[in-house]
Design a protein around this motif. Structure first.
Motif, short mmCIF file in Angstrom:
data_model
loop_
_atom_site.label_atom_id
_atom_site.label_comp_id
_atom_site.label_asym_id
_atom_site.label_seq_id
_atom_site.Cartn_x
_atom_site.Cartn_y
_atom_site.Cartn_z
N VAL A 1 0.82 -1.22 0.00
CA VAL A 1 0.00 0.00 0.00
C VAL A 1 0.85 1.26 0.00
N LYS A 2 1.82 1.35 0.89
CA LYS A 2 2.66 2.55 0.93
C LYS A 2 3.44 2.74 -0.37
N PRO A 3 4.06 1.68 -0.92
CA PRO A 3 4.72 1.86 -2.22
C PRO A 3 3.75 2.26 -3.33
N MET A 4 2.53 1.75 -3.24
CA MET A 4 1.51 2.09 -4.24
C MET A 4 1.17 3.58 -4.16
N ILE A 5 1.02 4.08 -2.94
CA ILE A 5 0.74 5.50 -2.74
C ILE A 5 1.87 6.35 -3.30
N LYS A 6 3.09 5.90 -3.07
CA LYS A 6 4.27 6.64 -3.54
C LYS A 6 4.39 6.60 -5.06
N GLU A 7 4.24 5.41 -5.64
CA GLU A 7 4.41 5.27 -7.09
C GLU A 7 3.42 6.12 -7.86
N PHE A 8 2.15 6.07 -7.44
CA PHE A 8 1.12 6.77 -8.19
C PHE A 8 0.87 8.20 -7.69
N GLY A 9 1.65 8.63 -6.69
CA GLY A 9 1.50 9.99 -6.18
C GLY A 9 0.11 10.28 -5.67
N LEU A 10 -0.42 9.37 -4.86
CA LEU A 10 -1.82 9.49 -4.45
C LEU A 10 -2.08 10.59 -3.44
N GLY A 11 -1.05 11.03 -2.74
CA GLY A 11 -1.24 12.13 -1.81
C GLY A 11 -2.09 11.79 -0.61
N VAL A 12 -2.07 10.52 -0.19
CA VAL A 12 -2.87 10.09 0.96
C VAL A 12 -2.01 10.16 2.22
N GLU A 13 -2.52 10.83 3.24
CA GLU A 13 -1.81 10.88 4.51
C GLU A 13 -2.12 9.62 5.32
N ILE A 14 -1.08 8.96 5.78
CA ILE A 14 -1.25 7.71 6.53
C ILE A 14 -1.10 7.98 8.03
#
Length: 528
Positions: free
Chosen positions: A65-78
């Motif tokens: 999940v974290k790599p996915m957020i980073k790769e696609f630049g999702l801008g989600v705060e965890i």
């Protein structure tokens, strides 16, 4: 007619992953979702100013999940998602691997005379955690940012794959049901219940006893799980992909490579990813335009899939409570697994339930009520309090609470057929509240502002998941899909040409991480 190179059916996490992976490559992709929102079993919703999760209460990072957020630049705060465990008045917070031994001490105090059994069980959990670290503790290169230097990327991928394959081999040897494994370690049924009640019946031992590793890997998106889902939807659209909501696919012509929705609209696809219920795929598909060999393969596969059933479902109760989050935070964290009574369920949810269903026509209301009381008293609940992780999840001074327990779909279905569904749902709600009000949260029932619930039938009707299952196929029967991690790449194949499948129904045992992985794999298969 709409023509698309790539169509994804189903807007859950698997379908969103597949669609985003394709859109990110610049492909012309259309995602079709039957509901008015994406997410499937991962969603959030508002009720009277309170935000609740309608499915998964948090996300398991699993190196995905974290790599996915980073790769696609999702801008989600965890945000952190600490887990607590409790039995009766004994509570503990999971704070790393050392908490396993705190858990052992708690069990030893609850079950004096079974200290040796506890040591053996904890040793087994520790061994499995060591294996699961590779799966859930390392960011997967599947979602790593592409490095410009190919010579840098290859060694990193090779090292990860070596560890991954070695771990897969060890895990493949631990596929017996967890009940059998626990039986070999202890004769104390209550002790075994305290551990086993967290899991679906006959769950493979490696998947079940790895839960301590998973507890340390939970994360919570600011804005709720639904905020993560919405970021995926926006990412697909920002890359030129289309997301079509409120559209139910009712027919698939495999020969013509066409889909039809309930309104009669037809969509022609080059490649298709089916990220919905697998039974629906084989029920709605028309293979008549295929060759004889392909039709025979389809018929064989269809028979196998339709003959199987989904795993147990869950019953969830949602509460708006006139108490501040601090009241709950002083007791435990915002995500906890709690059992009100150390006795455990025993045969209540197994032998007794089967007996009730076997003689259903003669079962009296009083007998069913007695069973329900004991089911709730001795069960293990998953409790989620969103405002303890994200203060914006509830009005000031108030708290939303979600209480869930594993629940049988067939029982719920029988209740519905008998005309007592709404009454039964209310009774379950009250019993859940009573169980916690008399134990971990004294006086809770007097502070409830509103309550409502979602049964296994709710999941079946809203998410279209067979038998209301949240994890795919039941482990109590032969599983009709890939179960070996060495063959996960084959799990997305179907009996139809240029049609791939993804999600919890294509691989077992399943969960959020495998849904993400199969979505990614299906997208790669489409790209050839």
């Amino acid at each position: 007619m709409t023509h698309k190179d790539f169509i994804v059916v189903g807007g859950g996490i698997a379908g969103l992953t597949a669609a985003l992976s394709l859109a990110h490559k610049g492909k012309d992709v259309l995602l079709i979702e039957k509901n008015d929102h994406c997410g499937g079993l991962m969603n959030s919703f508002l009720r009277e100013g309170f935000r609740f999760e309608g499915g998964a209460r948090a996300l398991v990072n699993a190196g995905l999940v974290k790599p996915m957020i980073k790769e696609f630049g999702l801008g989600v705060e965890i945000l952190p998602n600490p887990i607590s465990l409790g039995v009766e008045d004994r509570l503990m917070r999971i704070e790393g691997e050392e908490s396993l031994y705190t858990y052992a001490d708690m069990l030893k105090k609850l079950y004096p005379g079974s200290e040796g059994d506890v040591d053996r069980i904890v040793a087994a959990i520790h061994d499995i955690i060591e294996n699961m670290k590779v799966l859930y503790g390392v960011d997967s290169p599947l979602f790593a940012k592409k490095k410009k230097n190919f010579l840098v990327l290859v060694p990193a991928m090779a090292a990860w794959m070596l560890k991954f394959l070695r771990t897969m081999y060890r895990i493949s040897k631990m596929d017996t049901p967890f009940e059998e494994h626990l039986d070999a370690l202890s004769s104390n049924q209550s002790l075994k219940d305290m551990i086993g009640q967290h899991f679906f019946r006959k769950t493979p031992v490696f998947f079940a006893l790895s839960y301590f590793a998973l507890y340390n890997d939970y994360i919570y998106p600011k804005g709720g799980v639904g905020a993560f889902i919405e970021s995926l939807v926006q990412a697909i659209r920002s890359r030129g992909g289309q997301v079509l909501l409120g559209t139910e696919v009712v027919r698939l012509d495999a020969g013509a490579k066409e889909l039809a929705d309930a309104s009669g609209q037809v969509y022609h696809y080059g490649n298709l990813v089916w990220a919905g219920d697998l039974k629906a795929l084989y029920t709605l598909s028309d293979p008549s335009g295929l060759g004889e060999k392909e039709r025979a393969g389809f018929a064989q596969r269809k028979e196998k899939v339709l003959a199987r059933k989904g795993a147990e479902s869950v019953f969830s109760v949602f509460l708006g409570v006139d108490l501040p989050p601090d009241y709950f935070g002083k007791i435990a964290s915002g995500h906890l697994f709690y059992t009100p009574d150390r006795k455990g369920l025993g045969q209540v949810h197994d032998g007794e339930l089967k007996s009730l269903l076997g003689r259903w026509d003669s079962v009296k209301d009083e007998e069913l009520d007695d069973w329900l009381k004991r089911f709730c008293r001795y069960n293990t609940f998953e409790i989620s309090i969103p405002a303890l992780r994200d203060p914006d999840a509830a009005p000031a001074g108030k708290t939303g609470v979600i209480i869930s327990a594993l629940f049988d779909f067939e029982l719920t279905k029988r209740i519905k057929e008998s005309g007592r569904y709404e009454e039964f749902k209310r009774r379950v709600e009250d019993e859940f509240i009573a169980a916690l009000s008399s134990s971990i949260y004294p006086g809770l029932k007097d502070k409830v502002l509103f309550q409502f619930s979602a049964s296994p039938l709710s999941i079946y009707e809203k998410a279209g998941s067979s038998e209301g299952s949240i994890v795919g196929w039941s482990f109590e029967q032969d599983i009709p899909v890939v179960t070996s991690m060495f063959r996960m790449a084959d799990s997305v194949k179907t009996a139809l040409p240029d049609v791939y499948a993804a999600g919890k129904w294509v691989y077992s045992p399943a969960g959020g991480p495998t849904a993400v992985m199969t979505g990614r794999i299906a997208a790669k298969k489409c790209l050839g």
